[in-house]
Write an enzyme that holds these catalytic residues in place. Structure first.
Site: not given
Length: 182
Positions: A66-67
């Site tokens: 994810d980010r």
């Protein structure tokens, strides 16, 4: 629950082999004990009874995170599949050959994953997979995912598969699979 039976372990400082037989449900052990046993298995100090453990190493790709650089939870199940596929190959089979030659498919009918520590972008992950015959038509795979750099247990779990024919009806696992796991 995943059951392991420790057959032999290394006494480390004494350098001698110690034969022990211990049966425990991993869920009954504390997290530290589970992690310690998984490290012993990973570094070869402990051998697990039953079918051979297949080890496969992967590297976390950017697309799997994810980010924040943490692996998205569903990817652990994908890695379980990598371990399962490699376990089958190690024993001379593949999903496609089983479907083509034996007319048998192995859909997942149960999946369980316990997340212990996050995996991050660029970590190398050791996937350990082991199979157990539950019935003539069901097989269970147990998995442990460890960070290669330090042996930390990241996740553990299992999948249960039912043997079905090409029309989707339950059938027996191929004889060679049952013999390997007996």
């Amino acid at each position: 629950m995943a059951t392991i039976r420790i057959l032999e372990t290394d006494r480390g400082d004494a350098g001698q082999r110690l034969d022990v037989v211990v049966r425990r449900h991993l869920a009954d052990l504390g997290h530290a004990s589970r992690a310690r046993i998984q490290r012993w298995i990973a570094d070869g100090r402990v051998r697990v009874a039953g079918a051979a453990v297949r080890r496969t190493r992967i590297r976390v790709r950017y697309a799997e995170t994810d980010r924040m650089g943490v692996v998205y939870y569903a990817n652990y199940l994908v890695w379980f599949e990598v371990g399962r596929t490699e376990w089958l190959r190690q024993h001379g089979w593949s999903y496609s050959a089983m479907e083509r030659e034996d007319g048998v498919q192995l859909p997942v009918i149960e999946a369980h994953c316990e997340y212990r520590q996050p995996a991050r972008y660029d970590d190398e992950i050791d996937i350990q997979a082991r199979a157990t015959l539950l019935t003539p038509v069901r097989i269970r795979f147990d998995y442990a995912l460890l960070r290669a750099a330090d042996g930390v247990l990241l996740a553990e779990g299992h999948t249960v598969h039912a043997a079905v024919d090409l029309s989707g009806r339950p059938c027996r696992l191929p004889e060679r699979v049952r013999e390997t796991l007996a």
